[in-house]
Design an enzyme around this catalytic site. Sequence first.
Site, PDB file in Angstrom:
ATOM      1  N   LYS A  55      58.108  36.884  21.473  1.00 40.59           N
ATOM      2  CA  LYS A  55      57.805  37.127  20.056  1.00 40.59           C
ATOM      3  C   LYS A  55      58.315  38.509  19.629  1.00 40.59           C
ATOM      4  CE  LYS A  55      53.279  37.467  18.781  1.00 40.59           C
ATOM      5  NZ  LYS A  55      53.054  38.712  18.008  1.00 40.59           N
ATOM      6  N   SER A  56      58.034  39.531  20.411  1.00 38.74           N
ATOM      7  CA  SER A  56      58.453  40.894  20.024  1.00 38.74           C
ATOM      8  C   SER A  56      59.970  40.983  19.891  1.00 38.74           C
ATOM      9  CB  SER A  56      58.015  41.907  21.088  1.00 38.74           C
ATOM     10  OG  SER A  56      56.624  42.004  21.105  1.00 38.74           O
ATOM     11  N   ARG A 105      62.377  41.696  16.443  1.00 40.48           N
ATOM     12  CA  ARG A 105      63.319  42.821  16.411  1.00 40.48           C
ATOM     13  C   ARG A 105      64.753  42.342  16.257  1.00 40.48           C
ATOM     14  NH1 ARG A 105      58.740  44.254  18.718  1.00 40.48           N
ATOM     15  NH2 ARG A 105      58.151  46.436  19.096  1.00 40.48           N
ATOM     16  N   GLY A 149      51.344  41.495  12.192  1.00 41.47           N
ATOM     17  CA  GLY A 149      51.330  42.961  12.155  1.00 41.47           C
ATOM     18  C   GLY A 149      52.707  43.525  12.474  1.00 41.47           C
ATOM     19  N   ARG A 163      43.804  44.961   8.711  1.00 39.73           N
ATOM     20  CA  ARG A 163      44.276  45.736   9.874  1.00 39.73           C
ATOM     21  C   ARG A 163      44.782  47.116   9.436  1.00 39.73           C
ATOM     22  NH1 ARG A 163      47.743  42.134  13.775  1.00 39.73           N
ATOM     23  NH2 ARG A 163      47.371  43.945  15.090  1.00 39.73           N
ATOM     24  N   SER A 214      51.320  52.721  20.470  1.00 36.58           N
ATOM     25  CA  SER A 214      51.544  51.479  19.744  1.00 36.58           C
ATOM     26  C   SER A 214      53.034  51.276  19.530  1.00 36.58           C
ATOM     27  CB  SER A 214      50.832  51.534  18.383  1.00 36.58           C
ATOM     28  OG  SER A 214      51.422  50.596  17.498  1.00 36.58           O
ATOM     29  N   GLN A 240      54.319  49.091  17.706  1.00 34.57           N
ATOM     30  CA  GLN A 240      54.591  48.784  16.295  1.00 34.57           C
ATOM     31  C   GLN A 240      54.781  50.075  15.505  1.00 34.57           C
ATOM     32  OE1 GLN A 240      51.521  46.115  14.927  1.00 34.57           O
ATOM     33  NE2 GLN A 240      52.290  44.421  16.162  1.00 34.57           N
ATOM     34  N   ASP A 249      48.225  42.643  25.000  1.00 37.25           N
ATOM     35  CA  ASP A 249      47.976  41.281  24.519  1.00 37.25           C
ATOM     36  C   ASP A 249      47.362  40.385  25.599  1.00 37.25           C
ATOM     37  OD1 ASP A 249      48.901  42.000  22.032  1.00 37.25           O
ATOM     38  OD2 ASP A 249      50.962  41.359  22.443  1.00 37.25           O
ATOM     39  N   ARG A 269      45.418  34.276  20.506  1.00 35.21           N
ATOM     40  CA  ARG A 269      45.209  34.590  21.929  1.00 35.21           C
ATOM     41  C   ARG A 269      43.765  34.303  22.370  1.00 35.21           C
ATOM     42  NH1 ARG A 269      50.272  36.320  23.042  1.00 35.21           N
ATOM     43  NH2 ARG A 269      51.218  37.736  21.534  1.00 35.21           N
TER      44      ARG A 269
HETATM   45  C1  S3P Z   1      53.806  44.385  19.412  1.00 31.63           C
HETATM   46  C2  S3P Z   1      53.069  45.467  19.805  1.00 31.63           C
HETATM   47  C3  S3P Z   1      51.628  45.389  20.118  1.00 31.63           C
HETATM   48  C4  S3P Z   1      51.194  43.964  20.380  1.00 31.63           C
HETATM   49  C5  S3P Z   1      51.729  42.989  19.357  1.00 31.63           C
HETATM   50  C6  S3P Z   1      53.245  43.028  19.345  1.00 31.63           C
HETATM   51  C7  S3P Z   1      55.227  44.583  19.087  1.00 31.63           C
HETATM   52  O1  S3P Z   1      50.898  45.904  19.019  1.00 31.63           O
HETATM   53  O2  S3P Z   1      49.787  43.886  20.407  1.00 31.63           O
HETATM   54  O3  S3P Z   1      51.308  41.675  19.665  1.00 31.63           O
HETATM   55  O4  S3P Z   1      55.992  43.594  19.031  1.00 31.63           O
HETATM   56  O5  S3P Z   1      55.619  45.740  18.887  1.00 31.63           O
HETATM   57  P1  S3P Z   1      50.557  47.483  18.882  1.00 31.63           P
HETATM   58  O6  S3P Z   1      51.837  48.191  18.862  1.00 31.63           O
HETATM   59  O7  S3P Z   1      49.819  47.625  17.580  1.00 31.63           O
HETATM   60  O8  S3P Z   1      49.695  47.815  20.057  1.00 31.63           O
END
Ligand code: S3P
Length: 430
Positions: free
Chosen positions: A22-23, A27, A95, A123, A168, A170, A317, A390
Amino acid sequence: MSAIDIRAAKGLRGEVIPPPDKSISHRAVMLASIADGRSIVRNFLYAHDPVSTLNAMRSLGINIDDSGKGEIVVHGKGLRGLSEPSDVIDCGNSGTTMRLISGILSGNPFFSVLTGDSSLRTRPMARVIEPLRQMGGRISARQSDRYAPLAITGGGLRAIDFSMPVASAQVKSCVMLAGLYAEGTTTITEPLKSRDHTESMLAAMGGSIKIDGLSVKVSGGRELAPFDLAVPADFSSAAFFIAAALMIKNSELLVRNVGINPTRTGFLDALSKMGAGVEIVDRRIISGEPVADILCRTASGLKAAVIGKELMPSMIDEFPILCILATQADGVTEIRGAGELRVKESDRIKAMAEGLGAMGVDVQEHEDGLSIKGPALLKGSSIKSCADHRIAMSFAVASLAAEGSTYIDDTSCVDISFPGFISLLKGLAA
Ligand code: S3P
Protein backbone atom coordinates in the site's frame (compact mmCIF):
# COMPACT_ATOMS: atom_id res chain seq x y z
CA MET A 1 -21.21 -2.84 6.14
CA SER A 2 -20.82 -6.62 6.03
CA ALA A 3 -20.57 -8.93 9.02
CA ILE A 4 -18.96 -12.38 9.17
CA ASP A 5 -19.01 -15.48 11.28
CA ILE A 6 -15.77 -17.54 11.46
CA ARG A 7 -15.04 -20.88 13.12
CA ALA A 8 -11.85 -22.59 14.24
CA ALA A 9 -9.45 -23.90 11.60
CA LYS A 10 -7.58 -27.21 11.57
CA GLY A 11 -4.41 -25.78 10.00
CA LEU A 12 -3.30 -23.36 7.32
CA ARG A 13 -1.46 -24.95 4.43
CA GLY A 14 -0.29 -23.94 0.99
CA GLU A 15 1.04 -20.76 -0.59
CA VAL A 16 -0.22 -17.23 -0.65
CA ILE A 17 0.85 -14.00 -2.35
CA PRO A 18 -0.43 -11.05 -0.30
CA PRO A 19 -1.68 -7.96 -2.14
CA PRO A 20 0.72 -5.28 -3.42
CA ASP A 21 2.30 -2.88 -0.94
CA LYS A 22 0.00 0.00 0.00
CA SER A 23 2.72 2.52 0.94
CA ILE A 24 4.66 1.93 -2.28
CA SER A 25 1.49 2.06 -4.42
CA HIS A 26 0.58 5.51 -3.01
CA ARG A 27 4.08 6.88 -3.48
CA ALA A 28 4.46 5.43 -6.98
CA VAL A 29 1.36 7.24 -8.24
CA MET A 30 2.20 10.56 -6.55
CA LEU A 31 5.85 10.59 -7.59
CA ALA A 32 5.10 9.42 -11.15
CA SER A 33 2.62 12.31 -11.45
CA ILE A 34 5.30 14.90 -10.70
CA ALA A 35 8.00 13.12 -12.73
CA ASP A 36 8.95 14.41 -16.12
CA GLY A 37 7.35 11.85 -18.48
CA ARG A 38 5.67 8.45 -18.60
CA SER A 39 6.03 5.97 -15.73
CA ILE A 40 4.77 2.41 -15.41
CA VAL A 41 3.59 1.04 -12.07
CA ARG A 42 3.23 -2.75 -12.18
CA ASN A 43 1.26 -4.67 -9.56
CA PHE A 44 -0.49 -1.53 -8.26
CA LEU A 45 -2.76 -2.16 -5.24
CA TYR A 46 -6.41 -1.78 -6.20
CA ALA A 47 -7.73 -1.15 -2.72
CA HIS A 48 -9.68 1.85 -1.44
CA ASP A 49 -6.68 3.75 -0.02
CA PRO A 50 -4.36 3.81 -3.06
CA VAL A 51 -7.37 4.34 -5.34
CA SER A 52 -8.01 7.55 -3.34
CA THR A 53 -4.50 8.65 -4.32
CA LEU A 54 -5.08 7.67 -7.97
CA ASN A 55 -8.28 9.73 -8.10
CA ALA A 56 -6.62 12.66 -6.33
CA MET A 57 -3.79 12.81 -8.89
CA ARG A 58 -6.33 12.59 -11.72
CA SER A 59 -8.22 15.51 -10.23
CA LEU A 60 -4.95 17.48 -10.32
CA GLY A 61 -4.85 17.05 -14.10
CA ILE A 62 -2.72 13.91 -14.44
CA ASN A 63 -3.68 11.33 -17.08
CA ILE A 64 -3.43 7.79 -15.78
CA ASP A 65 -4.11 4.78 -18.06
CA ASP A 66 -5.38 1.84 -16.18
CA SER A 67 -5.25 -1.61 -17.81
CA GLY A 68 -7.47 -2.96 -15.04
CA LYS A 69 -4.90 -5.76 -14.59
CA GLY A 70 -2.73 -4.10 -11.99
CA GLU A 71 -0.54 -2.18 -14.43
CA ILE A 72 -0.99 1.56 -14.65
CA VAL A 73 0.70 4.12 -16.84
CA VAL A 74 1.08 7.61 -15.34
CA HIS A 75 1.75 10.52 -17.68
CA GLY A 76 3.79 12.74 -15.36
CA LYS A 77 3.86 16.47 -16.06
CA GLY A 78 6.96 17.42 -14.10
CA LEU A 79 7.24 19.24 -10.76
CA ARG A 80 5.24 22.25 -11.96
CA GLY A 81 2.68 20.47 -14.15
CA LEU A 82 -0.24 19.93 -11.75
CA SER A 83 -3.34 22.07 -12.15
CA GLU A 84 -5.93 23.43 -9.73
CA PRO A 85 -8.65 20.86 -8.96
CA SER A 86 -12.20 21.93 -9.78
CA ASP A 87 -13.62 20.28 -6.66
CA VAL A 88 -12.69 19.19 -3.14
CA ILE A 89 -10.30 16.19 -3.13
CA ASP A 90 -11.70 13.25 -1.18
CA CYS A 91 -8.95 11.19 0.46
CA GLY A 92 -11.47 8.64 1.82
CA ASN A 93 -10.00 6.76 4.80
CA SER A 94 -6.40 7.34 3.72
CA GLY A 95 -4.05 9.27 6.01
CA THR A 96 -1.20 8.60 3.58
CA THR A 97 -3.10 10.26 0.72
CA MET A 98 -3.96 13.33 2.78
CA ARG A 99 -0.64 13.86 4.52
CA LEU A 100 1.63 13.21 1.53
CA ILE A 101 -0.45 15.16 -0.99
CA SER A 102 -0.60 18.15 1.35
CA GLY A 103 3.20 18.37 0.93
CA ILE A 104 2.91 18.40 -2.87
CA LEU A 105 0.00 20.86 -2.87
CA SER A 106 1.85 23.28 -0.58
CA GLY A 107 4.44 23.65 -3.32
CA ASN A 108 1.90 24.36 -6.07
CA PRO A 109 0.53 27.86 -6.72
CA PHE A 110 -3.19 27.13 -6.64
CA PHE A 111 -6.05 26.55 -4.21
CA SER A 112 -7.12 23.08 -3.10
CA VAL A 113 -9.17 21.48 -0.34
CA LEU A 114 -8.58 17.99 1.07
CA THR A 115 -11.23 16.08 2.98
CA GLY A 116 -11.88 12.48 4.01
CA ASP A 117 -14.28 10.12 5.75
CA SER A 118 -15.41 10.50 9.37
CA SER A 119 -12.32 8.63 10.66
CA LEU A 120 -9.81 10.69 8.64
CA ARG A 121 -11.50 13.92 9.71
CA THR A 122 -10.64 13.12 13.34
CA ARG A 123 -6.96 12.25 12.74
CA PRO A 124 -4.24 14.76 13.71
CA MET A 125 -3.20 17.05 10.86
CA ALA A 126 -1.32 19.71 12.87
CA ARG A 127 1.73 17.45 12.53
CA VAL A 128 1.89 18.28 8.81
CA ILE A 129 0.36 21.76 8.94
CA GLU A 130 3.02 23.11 11.33
CA PRO A 131 6.12 22.23 9.26
CA LEU A 132 4.38 23.21 6.02
CA ARG A 133 3.60 26.62 7.51
CA GLN A 134 7.20 27.01 8.65
CA MET A 135 8.13 26.47 4.99
CA GLY A 136 5.80 29.31 4.02
CA GLY A 137 2.80 27.18 2.97
CA ARG A 138 -0.59 28.83 3.41
CA ILE A 139 -2.68 26.08 4.93
CA SER A 140 -5.56 26.06 7.36
CA ALA A 141 -7.90 23.48 8.78
CA ARG A 142 -10.91 22.83 10.99
CA GLN A 143 -10.81 23.27 14.80
CA SER A 144 -7.88 25.70 15.01
CA ASP A 145 -5.89 23.96 12.29
CA ARG A 146 -6.07 20.46 13.73
CA TYR A 147 -8.44 18.45 11.58
CA ALA A 148 -9.43 18.02 7.91
CA PRO A 149 -10.79 19.45 5.71
CA LEU A 150 -7.53 21.25 4.92
CA ALA A 151 -7.47 24.32 2.64
CA ILE A 152 -4.15 24.93 0.90
CA THR A 153 -2.85 27.76 -1.26
CA GLY A 154 0.61 26.67 -2.28
CA GLY A 155 3.75 28.18 -3.71
CA GLY A 156 6.79 30.16 -2.55
CA LEU A 157 8.21 27.55 -0.14
CA ARG A 158 11.55 27.88 1.62
CA ALA A 159 13.70 25.08 3.09
CA ILE A 160 13.62 24.34 6.83
CA ASP A 161 15.43 22.19 9.40
CA PHE A 162 12.72 20.11 10.97
CA SER A 163 13.03 17.77 13.98
CA MET A 164 10.02 15.51 14.06
CA PRO A 165 8.47 15.03 17.50
CA VAL A 166 7.11 11.57 16.52
CA ALA A 167 8.54 9.01 14.11
CA SER A 168 6.11 9.07 11.21
CA ALA A 169 6.79 8.18 7.59
CA GLN A 170 3.74 10.17 6.56
CA VAL A 171 5.00 13.38 8.15
CA LYS A 172 8.57 12.79 6.95
CA SER A 173 7.35 12.14 3.38
CA CYS A 174 5.04 15.18 3.45
CA VAL A 175 7.93 17.51 4.34
CA MET A 176 10.25 15.79 1.83
CA LEU A 177 7.70 16.29 -0.95
CA ALA A 178 7.28 19.94 0.00
CA GLY A 179 11.09 20.15 0.05
CA LEU A 180 11.13 19.27 -3.66
CA TYR A 181 9.44 22.65 -4.28
CA ALA A 182 11.36 24.73 -1.73
CA GLU A 183 14.29 27.01 -2.29
CA GLY A 184 17.33 25.51 -0.57
CA THR A 185 17.91 22.23 1.27
CA THR A 186 15.33 20.92 3.73
CA THR A 187 16.62 18.71 6.55
CA ILE A 188 14.24 16.37 8.38
CA THR A 189 15.34 14.44 11.45
CA GLU A 190 13.24 11.72 13.05
CA PRO A 191 13.55 10.28 16.56
CA LEU A 192 13.49 6.69 15.24
CA LYS A 193 13.69 5.40 11.69
CA SER A 194 10.33 5.03 9.94
CA ARG A 195 9.70 3.42 6.54
CA ASP A 196 11.97 4.84 3.86
CA HIS A 197 10.18 4.12 0.58
CA THR A 198 9.94 7.82 -0.34
CA GLU A 199 13.69 8.24 0.11
CA SER A 200 14.48 5.17 -2.07
CA MET A 201 12.12 6.20 -4.84
CA LEU A 202 13.31 9.82 -4.92
CA ALA A 203 16.94 8.66 -5.07
CA ALA A 204 16.09 6.29 -7.96
CA MET A 205 14.39 9.19 -9.79
CA GLY A 206 17.53 11.34 -9.59
CA GLY A 207 16.19 13.61 -6.84
CA SER A 208 18.68 15.55 -4.77
CA ILE A 209 18.48 13.53 -1.55
CA LYS A 210 21.03 12.59 1.10
CA ILE A 211 20.50 10.28 4.05
CA ASP A 212 22.63 10.56 7.16
CA GLY A 213 21.44 8.31 9.99
CA LEU A 214 18.08 9.64 11.14
CA SER A 215 18.31 12.75 8.95
CA VAL A 216 17.23 13.21 5.35
CA LYS A 217 18.21 16.22 3.23
CA VAL A 218 16.17 17.15 0.16
CA SER A 219 17.02 20.03 -2.18
CA GLY A 220 14.33 21.74 -4.17
CA GLY A 221 13.95 22.48 -7.85
CA ARG A 222 15.46 19.39 -9.46
CA GLU A 223 13.21 17.61 -12.02
CA LEU A 224 12.51 13.92 -11.37
CA ALA A 225 12.96 11.14 -13.94
CA PRO A 226 10.05 8.78 -14.70
CA PHE A 227 10.37 5.09 -13.80
CA ASP A 228 9.17 1.53 -14.35
CA LEU A 229 8.49 -0.12 -11.02
CA ALA A 230 7.03 -3.42 -9.80
CA VAL A 231 5.36 -3.23 -6.39
CA PRO A 232 6.18 -6.16 -4.04
CA ALA A 233 3.58 -7.79 -1.78
CA ASP A 234 2.81 -5.82 1.38
CA PHE A 235 4.63 -7.02 4.52
CA SER A 236 1.80 -5.55 6.63
CA SER A 237 -0.74 -7.76 4.83
CA ALA A 238 1.63 -10.75 4.97
CA ALA A 239 1.80 -10.38 8.77
CA PHE A 240 -1.78 -11.67 9.15
CA PHE A 241 -0.86 -14.94 7.41
CA ILE A 242 2.44 -15.24 9.28
CA ALA A 243 0.65 -14.88 12.63
CA ALA A 244 -2.16 -17.25 11.61
CA ALA A 245 0.30 -19.97 10.59
CA LEU A 246 2.29 -19.58 13.83
CA MET A 247 -0.85 -19.75 16.01
CA ILE A 248 -2.85 -22.48 14.38
CA LYS A 249 -1.90 -26.14 14.80
CA ASN A 250 -0.75 -28.15 11.76
CA SER A 251 0.09 -25.12 9.69
CA GLU A 252 2.75 -24.71 7.04
CA LEU A 253 2.38 -21.70 4.79
CA LEU A 254 4.68 -20.10 2.21
CA VAL A 255 3.97 -16.37 1.99
CA ARG A 256 5.47 -15.28 -1.31
CA ASN A 257 6.94 -12.17 -2.91
CA VAL A 258 6.91 -10.10 0.28
CA GLY A 259 8.72 -6.77 0.67
CA ILE A 260 11.16 -7.15 3.57
CA ASN A 261 12.56 -3.61 3.74
CA PRO A 262 14.09 -3.51 7.28
CA THR A 263 12.17 -0.31 8.09
CA ARG A 264 9.00 -2.45 7.82
CA THR A 265 9.88 -5.77 9.47
CA GLY A 266 10.02 -4.97 13.21
CA PHE A 267 7.28 -7.61 13.54
CA LEU A 268 9.88 -10.30 12.67
CA ASP A 269 12.12 -8.95 15.46
CA ALA A 270 9.17 -9.08 17.86
CA LEU A 271 8.56 -12.70 16.78
CA SER A 272 12.12 -13.70 17.50
CA LYS A 273 11.85 -12.10 20.98
CA MET A 274 8.83 -14.40 21.45
CA GLY A 275 10.84 -17.45 20.35
CA ALA A 276 8.99 -17.82 17.05
CA GLY A 277 11.01 -18.23 13.92
CA VAL A 278 10.08 -17.97 10.28
CA GLU A 279 12.34 -18.89 7.40
CA ILE A 280 13.21 -16.16 4.93
CA VAL A 281 13.96 -17.79 1.59
CA ASP A 282 14.95 -16.67 -1.89
CA ARG A 283 15.97 -13.10 -0.98
CA ARG A 284 16.07 -10.83 -4.01
CA ILE A 285 15.85 -7.14 -4.97
CA ILE A 286 12.87 -5.99 -7.05
CA SER A 287 12.71 -2.36 -8.20
CA GLY A 288 15.18 -1.37 -5.48
CA GLU A 289 13.27 -3.01 -2.60
CA PRO A 290 14.36 -6.23 -0.83
CA VAL A 291 11.85 -9.05 -1.40
CA ALA A 292 11.67 -12.68 -0.20
CA ASP A 293 9.37 -15.63 0.44
CA ILE A 294 8.54 -16.35 4.08
CA LEU A 295 8.01 -19.93 5.23
CA CYS A 296 5.91 -20.12 8.40
CA ARG A 297 5.06 -23.18 10.50
CA THR A 298 3.07 -23.63 13.71
CA ALA A 299 5.21 -22.27 16.56
CA SER A 300 5.97 -24.49 19.48
CA GLY A 301 6.52 -22.76 22.81
CA LEU A 302 5.71 -19.10 22.06
CA LYS A 303 6.93 -17.05 25.02
CA ALA A 304 5.87 -13.64 26.32
CA ALA A 305 8.13 -10.67 25.60
CA VAL A 306 8.46 -6.96 26.26
CA ILE A 307 8.09 -5.02 23.02
CA GLY A 308 9.14 -1.38 23.45
CA LYS A 309 9.07 1.87 21.54
CA GLU A 310 12.29 1.24 19.54
CA LEU A 311 10.48 -1.41 17.48
CA MET A 312 7.27 0.58 17.05
CA PRO A 313 7.96 2.58 13.85
CA SER A 314 9.03 -0.57 12.00
CA MET A 315 5.96 -2.54 13.14
CA ILE A 316 3.44 0.28 13.50
CA ASP A 317 0.72 -1.44 11.45
CA GLU A 318 1.42 -4.88 12.95
CA PHE A 319 0.44 -3.89 16.52
CA PRO A 320 -3.09 -5.41 16.27
CA ILE A 321 -1.95 -8.78 14.91
CA LEU A 322 0.95 -8.93 17.37
CA CYS A 323 -1.63 -8.53 20.18
CA ILE A 324 -3.52 -11.55 18.81
CA LEU A 325 -0.32 -13.62 18.71
CA ALA A 326 0.54 -12.55 22.28
CA THR A 327 -2.62 -14.32 23.52
CA GLN A 328 -0.90 -17.63 22.67
CA ALA A 329 2.46 -16.83 24.32
CA ASP A 330 3.35 -18.11 27.75
CA GLY A 331 3.37 -15.22 30.25
CA VAL A 332 2.52 -11.51 30.07
CA THR A 333 3.49 -9.79 26.84
CA GLU A 334 3.89 -6.06 27.30
CA ILE A 335 3.66 -3.85 24.23
CA ARG A 336 4.55 -0.26 25.16
CA GLY A 337 5.61 2.97 23.45
CA ALA A 338 2.69 2.51 21.06
CA GLY A 339 0.78 5.76 21.82
CA GLU A 340 0.58 6.54 18.08
CA LEU A 341 -1.83 3.62 17.74
CA ARG A 342 -4.51 5.74 19.43
CA VAL A 343 -4.65 8.01 16.36
CA LYS A 344 -4.74 5.46 13.55
CA GLU A 345 -7.87 4.56 11.52
CA SER A 346 -9.37 3.84 14.97
CA ASP A 347 -8.00 3.95 18.51
CA ARG A 348 -6.29 0.59 18.01
CA ILE A 349 -5.18 0.21 21.64
CA LYS A 350 -8.78 0.51 22.84
CA ALA A 351 -10.20 -1.59 19.98
CA MET A 352 -7.77 -4.44 20.73
CA ALA A 353 -8.30 -4.24 24.51
CA GLU A 354 -12.08 -4.47 24.05
CA GLY A 355 -12.02 -7.23 21.45
CA LEU A 356 -9.52 -9.36 23.36
CA GLY A 357 -11.50 -8.84 26.57
CA ALA A 358 -14.64 -10.04 24.76
CA MET A 359 -12.77 -13.21 23.71
CA GLY A 360 -11.95 -13.93 27.37
CA VAL A 361 -8.31 -12.72 27.37
CA ASP A 362 -6.78 -11.17 30.48
CA VAL A 363 -5.69 -7.82 29.03
CA GLN A 364 -4.64 -4.54 30.65
CA GLU A 365 -4.85 -1.26 28.78
CA HIS A 366 -2.12 1.39 29.22
CA GLU A 367 -2.04 4.87 27.69
CA ASP A 368 0.73 3.68 25.33
CA GLY A 369 0.02 -0.02 24.86
CA LEU A 370 -1.31 -3.27 26.28
CA SER A 371 -0.29 -6.11 28.62
CA ILE A 372 -1.70 -9.43 27.44
CA LYS A 373 -1.63 -12.63 29.48
CA GLY A 374 -1.21 -15.93 27.68
CA PRO A 375 -1.68 -18.61 26.77
CA ALA A 376 -5.41 -17.86 26.60
CA LEU A 377 -8.21 -20.08 25.44
CA LEU A 378 -9.90 -17.76 22.94
CA LYS A 379 -13.68 -17.83 23.13
CA GLY A 380 -15.82 -17.09 20.08
CA SER A 381 -17.51 -13.77 20.66
CA SER A 382 -19.01 -10.67 19.09
CA ILE A 383 -16.33 -8.22 17.96
CA LYS A 384 -16.47 -4.61 16.82
CA SER A 385 -14.02 -3.84 14.01
CA CYS A 386 -14.48 -0.06 14.57
CA ALA A 387 -14.53 0.14 10.73
CA ASP A 388 -10.75 -0.36 10.88
CA HIS A 389 -9.31 -2.82 8.34
CA ARG A 390 -6.45 -4.03 10.52
CA ILE A 391 -8.72 -4.62 13.54
CA ALA A 392 -11.18 -6.63 11.40
CA MET A 393 -8.38 -8.75 9.89
CA SER A 394 -6.69 -9.34 13.26
CA PHE A 395 -9.88 -10.67 14.83
CA ALA A 396 -10.60 -12.79 11.74
CA VAL A 397 -7.24 -14.50 12.44
CA ALA A 398 -8.09 -14.82 16.15
CA SER A 399 -11.40 -16.50 15.23
CA LEU A 400 -9.50 -19.30 13.47
CA ALA A 401 -7.93 -20.21 16.82
CA ALA A 402 -11.08 -19.67 18.94
CA GLU A 403 -13.56 -22.06 20.45
CA GLY A 404 -17.00 -21.67 18.85
CA SER A 405 -17.89 -19.04 16.33
CA THR A 406 -16.85 -15.40 16.23
CA TYR A 407 -18.98 -12.64 14.78
CA ILE A 408 -17.25 -9.51 13.43
CA ASP A 409 -19.69 -6.65 12.94
CA ASP A 410 -18.20 -4.89 9.90
CA THR A 411 -15.61 -6.41 7.60
CA SER A 412 -16.22 -4.28 4.50
CA CYS A 413 -13.35 -2.09 5.81
CA VAL A 414 -10.80 -4.78 4.81
CA ASP A 415 -11.16 -3.34 1.28
CA ILE A 416 -9.07 -0.37 2.48
CA SER A 417 -5.89 -2.46 2.12
CA PHE A 418 -6.79 -6.08 1.34
CA PRO A 419 -9.88 -6.82 -0.78
CA GLY A 420 -10.66 -10.55 -0.68
CA PHE A 421 -8.85 -11.17 2.63
CA ILE A 422 -11.67 -13.05 4.38
CA SER A 423 -12.32 -15.52 1.56
CA LEU A 424 -8.58 -16.08 1.06
CA LEU A 425 -8.09 -16.80 4.78
CA LYS A 426 -11.08 -19.12 4.89
CA GLY A 427 -9.81 -20.89 1.74
CA LEU A 428 -6.37 -21.54 3.27
CA ALA A 429 -7.98 -22.79 6.48
CA ALA A 430 -10.41 -25.14 4.71
C1 S3P B 1 2.41 4.89 6.27
C2 S3P B 1 2.99 5.24 7.46
C3 S3P B 1 2.45 4.84 8.77
C4 S3P B 1 1.48 3.69 8.65
C5 S3P B 1 0.49 3.87 7.52
C6 S3P B 1 1.23 4.02 6.20
C7 S3P B 1 3.01 5.38 5.02
O1 S3P B 1 1.78 5.95 9.34
O2 S3P B 1 0.79 3.51 9.86
O3 S3P B 1 -0.37 2.75 7.44
O4 S3P B 1 2.70 4.83 3.94
O5 S3P B 1 3.82 6.31 5.09
P1 S3P B 1 2.55 7.05 10.24
O6 S3P B 1 3.60 7.63 9.40
O7 S3P B 1 1.51 8.07 10.61
O8 S3P B 1 3.07 6.31 11.43
